[in-house]
Motif scaffolding. Sequence first.
Motif, short mmCIF file in Angstrom:
data_model
loop_
_atom_site.label_atom_id
_atom_site.label_comp_id
_atom_site.label_asym_id
_atom_site.label_seq_id
_atom_site.Cartn_x
_atom_site.Cartn_y
_atom_site.Cartn_z
N HIS A 1 28.53 0.23 -17.48
CA HIS A 1 28.88 1.58 -16.48
C HIS A 1 27.08 1.99 -16.17
CE1 HIS A 1 28.63 5.87 -17.04
NE2 HIS A 1 27.44 5.89 -17.29
N TYR B 1 27.87 18.40 -21.07
CA TYR B 1 27.17 18.00 -19.73
C TYR B 1 27.40 19.11 -18.56
CZ TYR B 1 26.48 14.80 -16.05
OH TYR B 1 25.95 13.89 -15.04
N ARG C 1 24.64 21.10 -19.03
CA ARG C 1 23.47 20.68 -19.17
C ARG C 1 23.37 20.37 -17.13
NH1 ARG C 1 23.92 14.55 -21.19
NH2 ARG C 1 22.27 14.61 -19.49
N LEU D 1 19.13 13.11 -23.83
CA LEU D 1 20.67 13.16 -23.87
C LEU D 1 21.33 12.83 -23.12
CD1 LEU D 1 19.39 17.39 -23.05
CD2 LEU D 1 20.98 16.09 -25.06
N ILE D 2 20.66 12.15 -21.67
CA ILE D 2 21.98 11.09 -21.04
C ILE D 2 22.08 9.90 -21.53
CG2 ILE D 2 21.44 9.19 -19.18
CD1 ILE D 2 19.30 11.14 -17.59
N SER E 1 24.70 11.13 -24.16
CA SER E 1 26.26 11.50 -23.63
C SER E 1 27.16 10.08 -22.81
CB SER E 1 25.01 12.49 -22.13
OG SER E 1 27.14 12.01 -21.41
N ILE E 2 25.97 9.24 -22.64
CA ILE E 2 26.77 7.98 -21.36
C ILE E 2 27.57 6.95 -23.17
CG2 ILE E 2 26.20 5.85 -21.40
CD1 ILE E 2 24.47 7.38 -19.06
N LYS F 1 30.69 8.45 -25.22
CA LYS F 1 31.91 7.96 -24.80
C LYS F 1 32.62 6.53 -23.86
CE LYS F 1 30.20 10.43 -21.02
NZ LYS F 1 29.65 10.92 -20.10
N PHE G 1 18.65 8.57 -11.83
CA PHE G 1 18.37 10.09 -12.34
C PHE G 1 16.74 9.78 -13.09
CE2 PHE G 1 23.05 10.84 -13.72
CZ PHE G 1 22.94 12.33 -13.57
N1 URA Z 1 25.97 10.52 -16.79
C1 URA Z 1 27.19 10.82 -18.22
O1 URA Z 1 28.26 10.34 -18.40
N2 URA Z 1 25.84 11.63 -18.92
C2 URA Z 1 24.68 12.19 -18.51
O2 URA Z 1 23.93 12.55 -19.08
C3 URA Z 1 23.98 11.28 -16.84
C4 URA Z 1 24.78 10.39 -16.88
#
Ligand code: URA
Length: 425
Positions: free
Chosen positions: A82, A165, A168, A179-180, A183-184, A187, A207
């Motif tokens: 990723h 997401y 945001r 949060l990043i 989030s990543i 998943k 980012f």
């Molecule tokens: N990619 C994601 O899946 N989530 C984030 O918060 C930032 C980048």
Amino acid sequence: MDAISVIRAKRDRQELTGEQIDWIIDAYTRGVVADEQMAALAMAVYLNGMTRAEISRWTAAMIASGERMDFGALDRPTADKHSTGGVGDKITLPLAPLVAACGAAVPQLSGRGLGHTGGTLDKLESVPGWRASLSNAEMMDVLRDVGSVVCAAGEGLAPADKRLYALRDVTGTVESLPLIASSIMSKKIAEGTGALVLDVKAGSGAFMKNADDARELAATMVELGTDHGVRTVALLTDMDTPLGRTAGNALEVRESVEVLAGGGPADVVELTVALAREMLDAAGLPDADPAKALADGSAMDVWRRMITAQGGDPDAQLPRAREQHVVTAPASGVVTRLDAYAVGLAAWRLGAGRARKEDPVQAGAGVEIHARPGDHVTAGAPLLTLHTDTPDTFAYAQAALEGAWELAPAGSGFRPRPLILDRIG
Ligand code: URA
């Protein structure tokens, strides 16, 4: 429990309890907590941060909001990569078939571009016929038959993150480390891969603009993955300069095919091979040789089978934009800077990216880079070619590129900074 008390707690810099986190994520997924309440909480998290314990619980709650996939029935180990996103980052395209050619299974659930960063699915959709949406059963079939699959995540995977997401994105709360990371990793953990390699970008096109923030993000994500039993490592890589010589959908597919054919830009090859080695190592295949699989055509063979299995024609002509405009060097010298953010913004304005989720993208639009940091140019030589179907966007793209590069006199001793800055894990 109610949303207002959770928002107040984070607003007042308190550590949220596990019960508060579980409740708010579950209630938001079920539509009991409203978007405006979650937006207020996201802003409080953005401003006041989270402890590692809070991030871990938040991630677990997002995983629990949906289904978990299981690749246990495959006869080979799984490995996934990723990237936190950048400009010209086409690495997934050569990497997934390369790692599959070396013996691992690569279930690469990917996203679309938003803003100045491109998305893997948008890039692959420029291949005529190629389909990003597969059912779980179709995805498994491609993975089993070919060894790698690149597709959109199904609706059932971490649905809390999908909603959050999108929220945001329109509330100025994307650039938050907790949060990043959650989030990543929600998943990736829900996807069920056994090994995960993170490409965490630092620089103007990422980012995280500075390497220290990116390093902290990487360390947080490695810890989250490891805690959930996923062998996780991260490479910290430069995103001050775009990767390779193209930014834009079909342009990047063309460059990726060059890499699979044994050529392509040196930085794209370097990062592809480095990430492949990490993935194979983490998957328990340390003796595999990705450089050989690029050179002997076996990675290209997997690419062709993967594209075909998802409805695409690997031999079809890729779309080309109707109009081109060449930007030339104002003086002779060595290029010392080419700003990734500016190039990403230009590609976006030319039509390669979208401003809203539902916008279409132009397959042929983007920026071709003729001179990268370290390259010598003579006055009047091409620096960039801008591609678009909508020539009224040239002026906007050129405005984005104002001040985006610097030249120094030849012989000034300039050395580009390394691509791979650190390894965490
Ligand atoms: N990619 C994601 O899946 N989530 C984030 O918060 C930032 C980048």
